[in-house]
Scaffold this active site. Structure first.
Site, mmCIF file in Angstrom:
data_model
loop_
_atom_site.group_PDB
_atom_site.id
_atom_site.type_symbol
_atom_site.label_atom_id
_atom_site.label_comp_id
_atom_site.label_asym_id
_atom_site.label_seq_id
_atom_site.Cartn_x
_atom_site.Cartn_y
_atom_site.Cartn_z
ATOM 1 N N LEU A 71 -8.911 7.680 -3.660
ATOM 2 C CA LEU A 71 -8.992 6.356 -3.023
ATOM 3 C C LEU A 71 -8.096 6.285 -1.789
ATOM 4 O O LEU A 71 -8.335 5.509 -0.878
ATOM 5 C CB LEU A 71 -8.548 5.264 -4.008
ATOM 6 C CG LEU A 71 -9.466 4.960 -5.180
ATOM 7 C CD1 LEU A 71 -8.761 4.048 -6.178
ATOM 8 C CD2 LEU A 71 -10.751 4.295 -4.687
ATOM 9 N N GLY A 116 -1.019 9.269 0.486
ATOM 10 C CA GLY A 116 0.223 8.797 1.091
ATOM 11 C C GLY A 116 1.276 9.884 1.037
ATOM 12 O O GLY A 116 1.026 10.985 0.533
ATOM 13 N N GLY A 117 2.468 9.561 1.542
ATOM 14 C CA GLY A 117 3.552 10.535 1.577
ATOM 15 C C GLY A 117 3.925 11.031 0.193
ATOM 16 O O GLY A 117 4.389 12.163 0.030
ATOM 17 N N MET A 118 3.746 10.181 -0.817
ATOM 18 C CA MET A 118 4.191 10.542 -2.166
ATOM 19 C C MET A 118 3.040 10.967 -3.072
ATOM 20 O O MET A 118 3.226 11.086 -4.272
ATOM 21 C CB MET A 118 4.923 9.355 -2.803
ATOM 22 C CG MET A 118 6.289 9.092 -2.198
ATOM 23 S SD MET A 118 7.471 10.397 -2.563
ATOM 24 C CE MET A 118 7.751 10.085 -4.286
ATOM 25 N N VAL A 154 -3.885 8.551 -4.619
ATOM 26 C CA VAL A 154 -4.378 7.598 -5.617
ATOM 27 C C VAL A 154 -5.852 7.899 -5.867
ATOM 28 O O VAL A 154 -6.641 8.026 -4.919
ATOM 29 C CB VAL A 154 -4.198 6.132 -5.144
ATOM 30 C CG1 VAL A 154 -4.753 5.169 -6.195
ATOM 31 C CG2 VAL A 154 -2.722 5.829 -4.888
ATOM 32 N N LYS A 167 -2.312 7.151 -9.885
ATOM 33 C CA LYS A 167 -1.503 7.678 -8.784
ATOM 34 C C LYS A 167 -0.944 9.033 -9.168
ATOM 35 O O LYS A 167 -0.167 9.154 -10.112
ATOM 36 C CB LYS A 167 -0.367 6.713 -8.435
ATOM 37 C CG LYS A 167 0.473 7.214 -7.271
ATOM 38 C CD LYS A 167 1.372 6.161 -6.687
ATOM 39 C CE LYS A 167 2.056 6.707 -5.441
ATOM 40 N NZ LYS A 167 2.852 5.718 -4.741
ATOM 41 N N ASP A 207 9.520 -1.643 -0.765
ATOM 42 C CA ASP A 207 8.580 -1.129 0.245
ATOM 43 C C ASP A 207 7.460 -2.143 0.476
ATOM 44 O O ASP A 207 6.280 -1.805 0.414
ATOM 45 C CB ASP A 207 8.029 0.235 -0.181
ATOM 46 C CG ASP A 207 7.398 1.003 0.986
ATOM 47 O OD1 ASP A 207 7.723 0.682 2.159
ATOM 48 O OD2 ASP A 207 6.583 1.913 0.744
#
Length: 269
Positions: free
Chosen positions: A22, A25-27, A30, A45, A143
């Site tokens: 979906l 991201g940096g981490m 998802v 995630k 965040d």
């Protein structure tokens, strides 16, 4: 050439079948997934530590993220994404959440440009409701930004990704020298390395409101470092399109957290 061989769908913790990514991201990533036990679609995630992080730091990072996902799970509020489970696979935590069908606020701003003060106020009030519920549970988000606010197809506003949240009173497991969060949404006290509190999340909400009505964040510069310097030192550029939201934005964006507008006052306004 024959047809490409499709990869078998991966199943996490013997239960969650990954269907399609979906977002990235940096981490981590998802995924849209299917919970084979309850027969429902969920968002999962997949958390990945940054490359090159020493093994001991990776272990601490995963322990922190797992603990914080469970912290987010204790916030029962319609504007907070529901965390169902934290599964473990390949030595990493996989955070299982409700699947919110809709767009992120950053997608909406990209597609439509700046929003009216009225629409921004409605979204802001719902994000504020989520933050107040989180703060009451002793959880900081850390965040708050348009990419972490989802506008569901039914109009519900959902604050997501408490992945870097910090549970107040828990031992702080921050990585050395790590800037957690997005520089242009970071409160001045955090840019200066001080311990964040609920007021730090309220600052980030103020930046989000500013960005929604003006179409850009107030302190963004060419580099993360110059952005952080502007957050600490620069005067707030006037919000020219904020109308009745001006006093809320200015109140939330006071540099001194002790002078910042309270959540209750912001909600009322």
């Amino acid at each position: 050439m024959g047809a490409p061989v499709s990869q078998p769908e991966r199943v996490i913790a013997g239960r969650y079948r990954l269907l399609a990514p979906l977002g990235e991201g940096g981490m981590g990533t998802v995924w849209r997934a299917r919970d084979e036990v309850l027969g429902r679609e969920v968002a999962v995630k997949e958390v990945r530590a940054p490359a090159g992080l020493p093994a001991a730091d990776v272990e601490r990072l995963y322990a922190r993220l797992e603990r914080e996902a469970w912290a987010a799970a204790r916030i029962p509020h319609r504007n907070v994404v529901t965390v169902y489970d934290v599964a473990s696979e390949s030595g990493r935590p996989w955070i299982v959440m409700e699947l919110v069908r809709g767009l992120s606020l950053s997608d909406v701003l990209e597609a439509e440009g700046a929003l009216t003060p009225q629409r921004t106020a409605r979204i802001g009030a719902e994000v504020l409701g989520a933050l107040r519920a989180a703060h009451d549970a002793g959880v900081l988000h850390r965040d708050v930004k348009p990419g972490n606010v989802l506008i569901a197809n039914d109009g519900r506003v959902v604050l997501t990704d408490f992945g870097i949240a910090l549970v107040e009173g828990s031992s702080a497991l921050t990585m050395t020298g790590e800037v957690v969060g997005s520089p242009e949404f970071l409160a001045p006290e955090r840019a200066l390395g001080h311990r964040p509190g609920p007021a730090s999340d309220l600052w980030s909400l103020g930046v989000l409101l500013y960005a929604a009505v003006e179409g850009s964040t107030p302190f963004r510069q060419d580099t993360p470092l110059s952005t952080l310097r502007a957050v600490v030192d620069e005067e707030l550029p006037p919000a020219r399109a904020a109308g009745p939201l001006t006093s809320v934005i200015e109140g939330l964006l006071r540099k001194d957290p002790a002078e910042r507008m309270s959540a209750a006052d912001a909600e009322r306004d």
